[in-house]
Design an enzyme around this catalytic site. Structure first.
Site, mmCIF file in Angstrom:
data_model
loop_
_atom_site.group_PDB
_atom_site.id
_atom_site.type_symbol
_atom_site.label_atom_id
_atom_site.label_comp_id
_atom_site.label_asym_id
_atom_site.label_seq_id
_atom_site.Cartn_x
_atom_site.Cartn_y
_atom_site.Cartn_z
ATOM 1 N N SER A 152 -15.831 3.769 1.598
ATOM 2 C CA SER A 152 -16.995 4.660 1.511
ATOM 3 C C SER A 152 -17.719 4.619 2.832
ATOM 4 C CB SER A 152 -17.937 4.185 0.396
ATOM 5 O OG SER A 152 -19.225 4.753 0.575
ATOM 6 N N TYR A 165 -22.302 -3.325 -2.810
ATOM 7 C CA TYR A 165 -21.291 -2.249 -2.814
ATOM 8 C C TYR A 165 -20.892 -1.917 -1.376
ATOM 9 C CZ TYR A 165 -19.277 2.451 -3.334
ATOM 10 O OH TYR A 165 -18.456 3.554 -3.269
HETATM 11 N N1 LIG Z 1 -18.090 9.005 -6.158
HETATM 12 C C1 LIG Z 1 -18.497 8.844 -4.913
HETATM 13 O O1 LIG Z 1 -19.493 9.461 -4.493
HETATM 14 C C2 LIG Z 1 -17.740 7.953 -3.979
HETATM 15 C C3 LIG Z 1 -18.065 7.996 -2.621
HETATM 16 C C4 LIG Z 1 -17.376 7.149 -1.752
HETATM 17 C C5 LIG Z 1 -16.388 6.314 -2.222
HETATM 18 N N2 LIG Z 1 -16.090 6.280 -3.554
HETATM 19 C C6 LIG Z 1 -15.049 5.347 -3.995
HETATM 20 O O2 LIG Z 1 -14.041 6.065 -4.680
HETATM 21 C C7 LIG Z 1 -13.448 5.230 -5.670
HETATM 22 C C8 LIG Z 1 -13.451 5.940 -7.019
HETATM 23 O O3 LIG Z 1 -14.800 6.207 -7.370
HETATM 24 P P1 LIG Z 1 -15.189 7.300 -8.457
HETATM 25 O O4 LIG Z 1 -16.465 7.907 -7.998
HETATM 26 O O5 LIG Z 1 -14.045 8.166 -8.781
HETATM 27 O O6 LIG Z 1 -15.522 6.350 -9.680
HETATM 28 P P2 LIG Z 1 -15.257 6.543 -11.256
HETATM 29 O O7 LIG Z 1 -16.190 5.594 -11.909
HETATM 30 O O8 LIG Z 1 -15.329 7.990 -11.629
HETATM 31 O O9 LIG Z 1 -13.748 6.063 -11.421
HETATM 32 C C9 LIG Z 1 -13.382 4.740 -11.206
HETATM 33 C C10 LIG Z 1 -12.164 4.426 -12.054
HETATM 34 O O10 LIG Z 1 -11.826 3.049 -11.816
HETATM 35 C C11 LIG Z 1 -11.531 2.440 -13.063
HETATM 36 N N3 LIG Z 1 -11.750 0.991 -12.995
HETATM 37 C C12 LIG Z 1 -12.918 0.309 -12.987
HETATM 38 N N4 LIG Z 1 -12.703 -1.010 -12.989
HETATM 39 C C13 LIG Z 1 -11.349 -1.181 -12.966
HETATM 40 C C14 LIG Z 1 -10.502 -2.313 -12.971
HETATM 41 N N5 LIG Z 1 -10.994 -3.554 -13.005
HETATM 42 N N6 LIG Z 1 -9.163 -2.118 -12.942
HETATM 43 C C15 LIG Z 1 -8.639 -0.852 -12.935
HETATM 44 N N7 LIG Z 1 -9.410 0.248 -12.959
HETATM 45 C C16 LIG Z 1 -10.735 0.093 -12.976
HETATM 46 C C17 LIG Z 1 -12.465 3.124 -14.051
HETATM 47 O O11 LIG Z 1 -12.023 2.958 -15.393
HETATM 48 C C18 LIG Z 1 -12.425 4.554 -13.550
HETATM 49 O O12 LIG Z 1 -11.381 5.294 -14.153
HETATM 50 C C19 LIG Z 1 -14.228 3.915 -5.665
HETATM 51 O O13 LIG Z 1 -13.544 2.954 -4.902
HETATM 52 C C20 LIG Z 1 -15.528 4.307 -4.997
HETATM 53 O O14 LIG Z 1 -16.138 3.230 -4.366
HETATM 54 C C21 LIG Z 1 -16.739 7.077 -4.434
#
Ligand SMILES: NC(=O)c1ccc[n+]([C@@H]2O[C@H](COP(=O)([O-])OP(=O)(O)OC[C@H]3O[C@@H](n4cnc5c(N)ncnc54)[C@H](O)[C@@H]3O)[C@@H](O)[C@H]2O)c1
Length: 272
Positions: A152, A165
């Site tokens: 991120s 985070y």
């Molecule tokens: N959404 C944003 O704005 C954003 C921005 C930058 C980076 N990210 C990164 O993108 C990635 C995905 O984020 P997102 O927004 O899609 O989140 P989300 O919460 O929509 O999806 C995350 C997924 O990870 C799964 N998960 C959680 N714990 C787990 C575990 N212990 N083992 C296996 N699976 C597990 C959840 O069940 C879920 O399906 C993350 O690494 C997040 O840090 C997100």
């Protein structure tokens, strides 16, 4: 043959049941990969894998995987090998965000050891366990491979109320660079993607919005306004498909000389 030439490649996407991981699973399936949707939410992963078959054809499977457990990650790799016999691409994506202040004089949203442990376990240890298990197979197969780490832009920027985070995401920049130095000789490329503000995912829950607004001393409504209006040079938040498109490109040989670096997908927001 398509321009990306990913037909027949096998990709594991952790956290693939929803959000960015689901979008990446869809993108990779659309360009011809067989996708292993790995998620701690087993039914969610199953639903996503089934929808891939319906929408894009091909063979896709799901596994109930907790990335913090070595046994569970080893089982994920085993499932992949039983289904497809190889691993070409790992998208290390499963991550969580629990906003907390380092110190909260009011005692409401202060960082605890348990929250630190949980975030570091999923956002850091999980990435290491999955990369280690997939890399073992890639090296043994002598086919090379690609590891894509979802980080991120907050990892370099820092983030108010989200210091742990952001720190876990900064670690992913470092792991990406180090693994690139270790794995290049095996023809395994390692790259990171740093999304900025993207379409709402499950990560941006009501509980998240309540906690992050509190840690910034504003209301949830103000947070939502500020969040939407924050200065993104392109003037809008990113689409999940725009992150997935970058994953597909990086997974392909078209990105064959991109290694040990992290690409921002942030509409120009990040200063990194
Ligand atoms: N959404 C944003 O704005 C954003 C921005 C930058 C980076 N990210 C990164 O993108 C990635 C995905 O984020 P997102 O927004 O899609 O989140 P989300 O919460 O929509 O999806 C995350 C997924 O990870 C799964 N998960 C959680 N714990 C787990 C575990 N212990 N083992 C296996 N699976 C597990 C959840 O069940 C879920 O399906 C993350 O690494 C997040 O840090 C997100």
């Amino acid at each position: 043959m398509t321009w990306l030439n990913l037909d027949g490649k096998v990709a594991i996407v952790t956290g693939g049941a929803c959000g960015i991981g689901k979008a990446c699973s869809e993108g990779l399936a659309e360009v011809g990969c067989s996708v292993v949707v790995a998620d701690v939410d087993g039914p969610g992963a199953e639903k996503t894998a089934a929808s891939l078959k319906d929408r894009f054809g091909g063979e896709h499977v799901s596994t109930t995987t907790d990335v913090t457990s070595k046994a569970s990650v080893v089982a994920m790799v085993q499932t992949t090998l039983e289904a497809f016999g190889q691993i070409d691409i790992l998208v290390n994506n499963a991550g969580i965000l629990i906003p907390r202040l380092l110190v909260d004089p009011a005692g409401r949203e202060e960082l605890t050891e348990q929250i630190w442990d949980k975030m570091v376990a999923i956002n850091q240890k999980g990435y290491v366990l999955c990369a280690q298990a997939a890399t073992r197979v890639m090296i043994k197969s002598r086919r090379g491979g690609v590891i894509i780490n979802m980080t991120s832009e907050s990892g370099l920027e820092g983030s108010q109320g989200q210091s742990v985070y952001a720190a876990t995401k900064a670690a992913i920049y470092s792991l990406t660079r180090s693994w690139a130095k270790e794995l290049g000789e095996h023809n395994i490329r390692v790259v990171g993607i740093a999304p900025g503000i993207v379409e709402a995912t499950a990560l941006r829950s009501e509980e998240y919005e309540r906690a992050v607004a509190y840690t910034r001393g504003i209301t949830v409504e103000q947070f939502r306004e500020k969040y939407e209006q924050v200065s993104i040079p392109l003037g809008r938040s990113g689409k999940l498909s725009e992150v997935a498109n970058v994953v597909c490109f990086l997974a392909s040989d078209r990105a064959g000389y991109i290694h040990g670096t992290v690409l921002n997908v942030s509409g120009g927001k990040s200063r990194a």
